[in-house]
Design an enzyme around this catalytic site. Sequence first.
Site, PDB file in Angstrom:
ATOM      1  N   LYS A 104       7.744   3.603  11.792  1.00 28.64           N
ATOM      2  CA  LYS A 104       6.639   3.787  10.845  1.00 28.64           C
ATOM      3  C   LYS A 104       5.351   3.384  11.534  1.00 28.64           C
ATOM      4  CE  LYS A 104       6.198   4.846   6.376  1.00 28.64           C
ATOM      5  NZ  LYS A 104       7.151   5.610   5.545  1.00 28.64           N
ATOM      6  N   ASN A 219       0.927  13.487  -3.594  1.00 26.74           N
ATOM      7  CA  ASN A 219       1.746  14.629  -3.187  1.00 26.74           C
ATOM      8  C   ASN A 219       3.111  14.642  -3.885  1.00 26.74           C
ATOM      9  OD1 ASN A 219       2.514  16.919  -1.599  1.00 26.74           O
ATOM     10  ND2 ASN A 219       3.700  15.522  -0.320  1.00 26.74           N
ATOM     11  N   SER A 347      11.674  17.203   7.640  1.00 20.93           N
ATOM     12  CA  SER A 347      11.082  16.881   8.949  1.00 20.93           C
ATOM     13  C   SER A 347      12.095  17.143  10.073  1.00 20.93           C
ATOM     14  CB  SER A 347      10.656  15.404   9.007  1.00 20.93           C
ATOM     15  OG  SER A 347       9.385  15.217   8.436  1.00 20.93           O
TER      16      SER A 347
HETATM   17  N1  GLU Z   1       6.861   9.302   5.011  1.00 21.28           N
HETATM   18  C1  GLU Z   1       8.073   9.942   4.597  1.00 21.28           C
HETATM   19  C2  GLU Z   1       9.112   8.898   4.215  1.00 21.28           C
HETATM   20  O1  GLU Z   1       8.785   7.769   3.926  1.00 21.28           O
HETATM   21  C3  GLU Z   1       8.573  10.996   5.570  1.00 21.28           C
HETATM   22  C4  GLU Z   1       8.927  10.516   6.939  1.00 21.28           C
HETATM   23  C5  GLU Z   1       9.255  11.623   7.934  1.00 21.28           C
HETATM   24  O2  GLU Z   1       9.265  12.788   7.558  1.00 21.28           O
HETATM   25  O3  GLU Z   1       9.465  11.277   9.090  1.00 21.28           O
HETATM   26  O4  GLU Z   1      10.267   9.186   4.115  1.00 21.28           O
END
Ligand code: GLU
Length: 419
Positions: A104, A219, A347
């Site tokens: 992250k 979103n 993703s």
């Molecule tokens: N920010 C999103 C999550 O917390 C997506 C993370 C990603 O696609 O790598 O799951």
Amino acid sequence: MPVAVAADAARRFEEACEHARISRDTHELLMRPKSSLEVAIPLRRDDGSLEVYAGYRVRFDDTRGPAKGGIRFHPDVDPQEVTTLAFWMTCKTAVMDLPFGGGKGGVAVDPKQLSAAELERLSRAYVAAVADVLGADVDVPAPDVATDEMVMGWMAHELARIRRGHQPAAVTGKPLALGGIPGRSSATSEGAFHVLEELRASLLGDLDEPSVAIQGFGNAGAQLASRLAGAGYRVVAVSDSSAAVHDDDGLDVEALRAHKDRTGSLQDPPSGEQLDAGRVLTLDVDVLAPAALEGAVHEGNAADVRARMILEVANGPVTAAADTILDEAGVQLVPDILANAGGVTVSWFEWIQGRQGEQWSAEDVAERLEARMLRETGAVVRIGQERNLPLRTAAYVHALERLTEAIDATGTAELFSGG
Ligand code: GLU
């Protein structure tokens, strides 16, 4: 040594370890992140002054594959928050059996105070500062709070500039025109919808038109509201950081989204009754979906929750202390590492597409997302039933047992607990 996860997350980890068949190595390794980078990010403001922001990228664990996780722009971003979010990503990718670890990133900044040009410079400066630890086989960023596909486009473009060549699998959540994938921006809400539908009969019975309250109208929250309203749910309340709107007969979600797009908030809505933002959490509804930030439901308000079930669309919206209170009150909880895993799952599709030079269709994405969400929801439910565990603990056990398989395959390990 890098900063460890927040006490709340550590407590849940220890609880899950008591039920999971994992090695001592796995327990030791997952108590802290593998690496944590802190950077100073200089931004030239439009007025010519220079501002320096704190930026972070944490790689929690990458045994199962490259670290994967979003980048957040928010004033409250700090090393412990980013580390905790990276730990949750590690568990989330393992729950879904994606070939990724967890990471992250974030910048401690209020993006609402920046012009579009400043936001672009900040996004590019962030990538320049952390570029050494990114890459399709190393650590792959994506959107998170306040970072959308435009930000990901700037970041991907900046990384390509630094590496002097396209890196289509090194950033996900990109605009379609820059190698993005159809359905990525609705993937989190779509995944949450599939999990809810799969669990609906067991958690809500044969209820007609279940009522839903959604906290957070960004979103994921806004798209989930549309999806549910179109699928026979009654969305009776939504909120953003400034206001909540309520109508027991069901809100006109599309009109509210248009209002929010036009005015930037849910204040003075075109229809429905206006409430204080916090009230949305304590309404008498069938489903409460917190879709904003961590800690929305906590020790101080958990006893006031009237919902029959909570669908965690945000990361960490319910604290560990609140879990206990909700559990005693019989409120069912569908945990974040399952409920919001649709985003990172799509993703993964984008990463495959980028590595192989393919172009996936919206139908392929929708079909494969649904199949994966249903498969892993079923697996979590089975663990819960077989070992008599709530869904949250079952999801962690599922993740930890996949993690231990990989960690143990990298070396010898002794058994930590019988489970
Ligand atoms: N920010 C999103 C999550 O917390 C997506 C993370 C990603 O696609 O790598 O799951």
